[in-house]
Design a protein around this motif. Structure first.
Motif, PDB file in Angstrom:
ATOM      1  N   THR A 280      53.271  26.331 120.572  1.00 14.84           N
ATOM      2  CA  THR A 280      52.730  24.787 120.614  1.00 14.84           C
ATOM      3  C   THR A 280      52.142  24.300 120.159  1.00 14.84           C
ATOM      4  O   THR A 280      52.337  24.823 119.219  1.00 14.84           O
ATOM      5  N   ALA A 281      51.901  22.814 120.265  1.00 15.22           N
ATOM      6  CA  ALA A 281      51.364  21.182 119.107  1.00 15.22           C
ATOM      7  C   ALA A 281      51.045  21.847 118.522  1.00 15.22           C
ATOM      8  O   ALA A 281      51.013  21.557 117.090  1.00 15.22           O
ATOM      9  N   ALA A 282      49.701  22.349 118.974  1.00  7.09           N
ATOM     10  CA  ALA A 282      48.772  22.471 117.783  1.00  7.09           C
ATOM     11  C   ALA A 282      48.904  23.549 116.762  1.00  7.09           C
ATOM     12  O   ALA A 282      48.547  23.041 115.644  1.00  7.09           O
ATOM     13  N   SER A 283      48.682  24.274 117.044  1.00  8.55           N
ATOM     14  CA  SER A 283      49.987  25.648 115.665  1.00  8.55           C
ATOM     15  C   SER A 283      50.593  25.355 115.338  1.00  8.55           C
ATOM     16  O   SER A 283      50.227  25.719 114.174  1.00  8.55           O
ATOM     17  N   VAL A 284      52.040  24.980 116.116  1.00 12.71           N
ATOM     18  CA  VAL A 284      52.373  24.351 115.293  1.00 12.71           C
ATOM     19  C   VAL A 284      51.618  23.463 114.139  1.00 12.71           C
ATOM     20  O   VAL A 284      53.041  23.483 112.797  1.00 12.71           O
ATOM     21  N   ALA A 285      51.391  22.142 114.474  1.00 10.66           N
ATOM     22  CA  ALA A 285      51.079  21.629 113.537  1.00 10.66           C
ATOM     23  C   ALA A 285      50.800  21.956 112.403  1.00 10.66           C
ATOM     24  O   ALA A 285      50.615  21.945 110.897  1.00 10.66           O
ATOM     25  N   THR A 286      49.362  23.072 113.025  1.00 10.07           N
ATOM     26  CA  THR A 286      49.148  23.230 111.624  1.00 10.07           C
ATOM     27  C   THR A 286      49.951  24.564 110.402  1.00 10.07           C
ATOM     28  O   THR A 286      49.955  24.628 109.629  1.00 10.07           O
ATOM     29  N   LEU A 287      50.859  25.196 111.268  1.00 12.41           N
ATOM     30  CA  LEU A 287      52.085  25.772 110.046  1.00 12.41           C
ATOM     31  C   LEU A 287      52.598  24.420 109.315  1.00 12.41           C
ATOM     32  O   LEU A 287      52.816  25.104 108.620  1.00 12.41           O
ATOM     33  N   LYS A 288      52.725  23.484 109.423  1.00 13.47           N
ATOM     34  CA  LYS A 288      53.590  22.688 109.009  1.00 13.47           C
ATOM     35  C   LYS A 288      52.727  22.247 108.571  1.00 13.47           C
ATOM     36  O   LYS A 288      53.056  21.890 107.178  1.00 13.47           O
ATOM     37  N   SER A 289      51.522  21.585 108.144  1.00  5.52           N
ATOM     38  CA  SER A 289      51.046  22.192 107.739  1.00  5.52           C
ATOM     39  C   SER A 289      51.081  22.223 105.664  1.00  5.52           C
ATOM     40  O   SER A 289      50.774  22.047 105.071  1.00  5.52           O
ATOM     41  N   ALA A 290      50.501  23.614 106.518  1.00  6.35           N
ATOM     42  CA  ALA A 290      50.513  25.235 105.319  1.00  6.35           C
ATOM     43  C   ALA A 290      52.095  24.720 104.625  1.00  6.35           C
ATOM     44  O   ALA A 290      51.348  25.612 103.073  1.00  6.35           O
ATOM     45  N   MET A 291      52.864  24.462 105.658  1.00  4.51           N
ATOM     46  CA  MET A 291      53.842  24.633 104.084  1.00  4.51           C
ATOM     47  C   MET A 291      54.678  23.953 104.193  1.00  4.51           C
ATOM     48  O   MET A 291      54.814  24.152 102.831  1.00  4.51           O
ATOM     49  N   ASN A 292      53.973  22.440 104.102  1.00  2.00           N
ATOM     50  CA  ASN A 292      54.065  20.894 103.253  1.00  2.00           C
ATOM     51  C   ASN A 292      53.268  21.433 102.420  1.00  2.00           C
ATOM     52  O   ASN A 292      53.738  21.215 101.140  1.00  2.00           O
ATOM     53  N   ARG A 293      51.804  22.681 102.306  1.00  2.00           N
ATOM     54  CA  ARG A 293      51.229  22.681 101.053  1.00  2.00           C
ATOM     55  C   ARG A 293      52.086  23.522 100.211  1.00  2.00           C
ATOM     56  O   ARG A 293      52.182  23.734  98.973  1.00  2.00           O
ATOM     57  N   ALA A 294      52.746  24.511 100.818  1.00  2.57           N
ATOM     58  CA  ALA A 294      53.370  25.643  99.690  1.00  2.57           C
ATOM     59  C   ALA A 294      54.673  24.811  99.416  1.00  2.57           C
ATOM     60  O   ALA A 294      54.921  25.257  98.005  1.00  2.57           O
TER      61      ALA A 294
END
Length: 260
Positions: free
Chosen positions: A85-99
């Motif tokens: 889902t778009a919402a869960s992917v958005a959360t993942l991408k945000s965490a990946m950018n921080r990482a």
């Protein structure tokens, strides 16, 4: 002076951030060795080189440990986001950018380790919380990867133990990525990856036989892989075993760690 030289010789400069002290260490170490080899060297010369070398050693800054973050990021980068889902992917991408921002920061030292650990936990949580599109309409909030472990609090376990209670599966077992005995210098840390086989709903207890020698810390959960860090807090020469225990089973020893 001999103690300072021995300490400098034992260091792997790849473990330290680039700064003036790191750049100056090779020349200072060579100068100190020359004074040690000079039987006619005055006490003043010995004292001067000892002070200079110790000052440089004090100026070194060990890099933050990003190995777990790198490992989890590689798994996250391999995800086919079109399946979620778009919402869960958005959360993942945000965490990946921080990482990625933390990994790219070459100046982070041991003092910044809490920031690295927070990013690691956030990325692991976002990865585990991915929601497949096929199940989103039925109200499911889990991707089937397994929920974030109750050990996510990132605290030392009592007496070196981190544990959780889950249902028992008689044929489940744990595979460690490290099974060879090794030495860990006092004050340093090492990360174990423990993989649960045939026990998707089970979380292994992670134990150091002697909590005065090693302290344990939960880092992250990715699918059936559990990451735990141990810190060498004991006296050099002390040893203890590292164990995992699945609910309803006996403890299994994976290796012995000696404090150096």
């Amino acid at each position: 002076m001999q103690a300072a030289v021995d300490k400098a010789d034992s260091l792997d400069l790849n473990d330290y951030t680039d700064n003036d002290a790191k750049a100056a260490l090779p020349d200072a170490l060579e100068a100190a060795k020359e004074v040690l080899a000079d039987e006619t060297a005055s006490q003043e010369a010995v004292d001067e080189q000892t002070i200079a070398l110790n000052d440089i050693l004090m100026g070194l800054r060990r890099k933050a440990d990003k190995s777990e973050l790198n490992s989890i990021l590689s798994k996250a980068q391999a995800v086919d986001t079109s399946e979620y889902t778009a919402a869960s992917v958005a959360t993942l991408k945000s965490a990946m950018n921080r990482a990625l921002a933390i990994i790219d920061d070459k100046d982070m030292t041991e003092e910044d380790q809490p920031k690295v650990d927070r990013a690691t936990r956030a990325l692991a949580s976002a990865y585990n919380a991915l929601v497949p599109k096929s199940t989103s309409s039925s109200g499911s909030s889990s991707s089937g990867k397994g929920s974030t472990s109750v050990n996510i609090g990132n605290a030392y376990g009592a007496a070196g133990v981190v544990s959780a209670s889950q249902s028992v599966a008689a044929n489940a077992y744990v595979v460690s990525d490290t099974t060879v005995n090794f030495m860990l210098k006092r004050g340093q840390a090492y990360c174990f990856k423990m993989t649960v086989v045939n026990g998707n709903a089970m979380t292994p207890g992670f134990t150091a036989g002697n909590g005065d020698v090693l302290k344990t810390q939960f880092v992250a959960k990715i699918g059936n892989d559990y990451y735990y860090r141990v810190y060498a807090t004991g006296t050099p020469g002390q040893s203890t075993g590292v164990y995992t225990t699945l609910p309803g089973q006996n403890a299994v020893k994976h290796c012995t760690v000696t404090v150096g």
